[in-house]
Design a protein around this motif. Structure first.
Motif, PDB file in Angstrom:
ATOM      1  N   VAL A  70      11.967   8.074  -7.083  1.00  0.00           N
ATOM      2  CA  VAL A  70      11.065   6.968  -6.768  1.00  0.00           C
ATOM      3  C   VAL A  70       9.827   7.487  -6.050  1.00  0.00           C
ATOM      4  N   ILE A  71       8.704   6.812  -6.287  1.00  0.00           N
ATOM      5  CA  ILE A  71       7.469   7.071  -5.560  1.00  0.00           C
ATOM      6  C   ILE A  71       6.934   5.735  -5.064  1.00  0.00           C
ATOM      7  N   ALA A  72       6.105   5.770  -4.044  1.00  0.00           N
ATOM      8  CA  ALA A  72       5.523   4.541  -3.516  1.00  0.00           C
ATOM      9  C   ALA A  72       4.415   4.050  -4.433  1.00  0.00           C
ATOM     10  N   TRP A  73       4.346   2.736  -4.618  1.00  0.00           N
ATOM     11  CA  TRP A  73       3.285   2.102  -5.406  1.00  0.00           C
ATOM     12  C   TRP A  73       3.173   0.655  -4.964  1.00  0.00           C
ATOM     13  N   PRO A  74       1.934   0.166  -4.875  1.00  0.00           N
ATOM     14  CA  PRO A  74       0.638   0.798  -5.120  1.00  0.00           C
ATOM     15  C   PRO A  74       0.210   1.658  -3.936  1.00  0.00           C
ATOM     16  N   PRO A  75      -0.826   2.478  -4.106  1.00  0.00           N
ATOM     17  CA  PRO A  75      -1.265   3.330  -2.997  1.00  0.00           C
ATOM     18  C   PRO A  75      -1.742   2.530  -1.795  1.00  0.00           C
ATOM     19  N   GLU A  76      -2.325   1.342  -2.080  1.00  0.00           N
ATOM     20  CA  GLU A  76      -2.804   0.499  -0.986  1.00  0.00           C
ATOM     21  C   GLU A  76      -1.788  -0.614  -0.716  1.00  0.00           C
ATOM     22  N   GLY A  77      -1.667  -0.999   0.510  1.00  0.00           N
ATOM     23  CA  GLY A  77      -0.790  -2.110   0.860  1.00  0.00           C
ATOM     24  C   GLY A  77       0.674  -1.711   0.855  1.00  0.00           C
ATOM     25  N   PRO A  78       1.566  -2.701   1.056  1.00  0.00           N
ATOM     26  CA  PRO A  78       3.002  -2.427   1.081  1.00  0.00           C
ATOM     27  C   PRO A  78       3.515  -1.975  -0.282  1.00  0.00           C
ATOM     28  N   SER A  79       4.491  -1.078  -0.271  1.00  0.00           N
ATOM     29  CA  SER A  79       5.052  -0.556  -1.519  1.00  0.00           C
ATOM     30  C   SER A  79       5.920  -1.608  -2.208  1.00  0.00           C
ATOM     31  N   ARG A  80       5.846  -1.641  -3.540  1.00  0.00           N
ATOM     32  CA  ARG A  80       6.655  -2.567  -4.339  1.00  0.00           C
ATOM     33  C   ARG A  80       7.845  -1.864  -5.007  1.00  0.00           C
ATOM     34  N   THR A  81       7.994  -0.558  -4.801  1.00  0.00           N
ATOM     35  CA  THR A  81       9.014   0.197  -5.523  1.00  0.00           C
ATOM     36  C   THR A  81      10.331   0.245  -4.758  1.00  0.00           C
ATOM     37  N   THR A  82      11.416   0.399  -5.529  1.00  0.00           N
ATOM     38  CA  THR A  82      12.741   0.530  -4.940  1.00  0.00           C
ATOM     39  C   THR A  82      13.609   1.379  -5.854  1.00  0.00           C
ATOM     40  N   LEU A  83      14.533   2.124  -5.271  1.00  0.00           N
ATOM     41  CA  LEU A  83      15.456   2.974  -6.023  1.00  0.00           C
ATOM     42  C   LEU A  83      16.693   2.152  -6.367  1.00  0.00           C
TER      43      LEU A  83
END
Length: 258
Positions: A70-83
């Motif tokens: 997993v990587i963080a996304w988007p670069p700006e603001g809170p991350s929407r990604t999860t493993l």
């Protein structure tokens, strides 16, 4: 087998990856031009295609399989990604309106389990959009891109696969008619390849972009044999002895005449 998330990100940062992002993204947006107020689940490596929906969707869940990373996304603001575990999504039933799958069905070790899990979390009538490599294309033969790994599909195979998991195919598009070469000359003419290929050889698109709808069926009793036992069974006239004569019972005893 999923590719490492770092390899995925590196590919999409290259010139050829930017072309893929643009051409495939156009097909995705053509099928889903507006998802305002909807809840979107994306599974696999989907971040190159999510930017247009970032401000539209009510909520975006970017689920990345544990085998991929997993990587963080988007670069700006809170991350929407999860493993996540692709076969056991941490979501309740019927909570998602749209599901986008990219680099998922072709790379997963159990694509049927993935589709069943996506079906579970979609609302009735919810839509799935899957991007998979086309079996007939050069993109599925070259391991210089992520589409050259895993399992490619023909349009018929993918439709049968979706129906097997209670999805009804609704629309299909092709993308990536440009050859999977890193030549600058080829990549500069990618738009021309796309226009000509879409008209002249649609069966040879690099990837298939297929939309399907979650289908609900009438439930089947858990114990059909007991349900069948409650049905009335016909009695034939020949099984009843004539009036005024003696008949023989099922156990071999003679019954008295009437």
């Amino acid at each position: 087998m999923y590719l490492d998330v770092r390899d995925m990100r590196r590919f999409y940062e290259q010139r050829i990856g930017l072309v893929v992002r643009q051409l495939v993204g156009q097909r995705i947006q053509a099928l889903w031009p507006d998802i305002r107020g909807m809840r979107l689940l994306s599974l696999g490596f989907t971040t190159p295609y999510l930017r247009p929906y970032l401000r539209q969707a009510e909520r975006i869940v970017v689920a990345m399989p544990a085998q991929q990373g997993v990587i963080a996304w988007p670069p700006e603001g809170p991350s929407r990604t999860t493993l996540v575990d692709e076969g056991n999504l941490p979501l309740p039933d019927a909570c998602i309106d749209r599901a986008l799958l990219v680099h998922t069905l072709d790379l997963s070790n159990d694509s049927l389990a993935v589709l069943r899990e996506v079906w579970r979390v979609l609302v009735p009538g919810g839509r799935l959009l899957a991007v998979v490599p086309n079996r007939r294309s050069l993109w599925s033969q070259f391991e210089t891109t992520p589409f050259g790994y895993g399992r490619p599909f023909s349009r018929g195979q993918l439709s049968a696969f979706l129906r097997q998991t209670r999805f009804v195919p609704a629309a299909a598009e092709g993308a990536l008619y440009v050859p999977p070469f890193r030549s600058r000359l080829v990549l500069r003419s990618a738009r021309g390849w796309e226009r000509v290929g879409h008209r002249l050889w649609p069966a040879f698109a690099g990837v298939l972009v297929v939309e399907a709808e979650k289908q609900l069926y009438q439930t089947i009793p858990k114990e059909p044999e007991k349900a069948a036992a409650r049905l009335l069974r016909p009695v034939f006239v020949t099984d009843v002895p004539p009036r005024g004569t003696a008949g023989t019972s099922r156990h071999g005893r003679t019954s008295p005449s009437e």
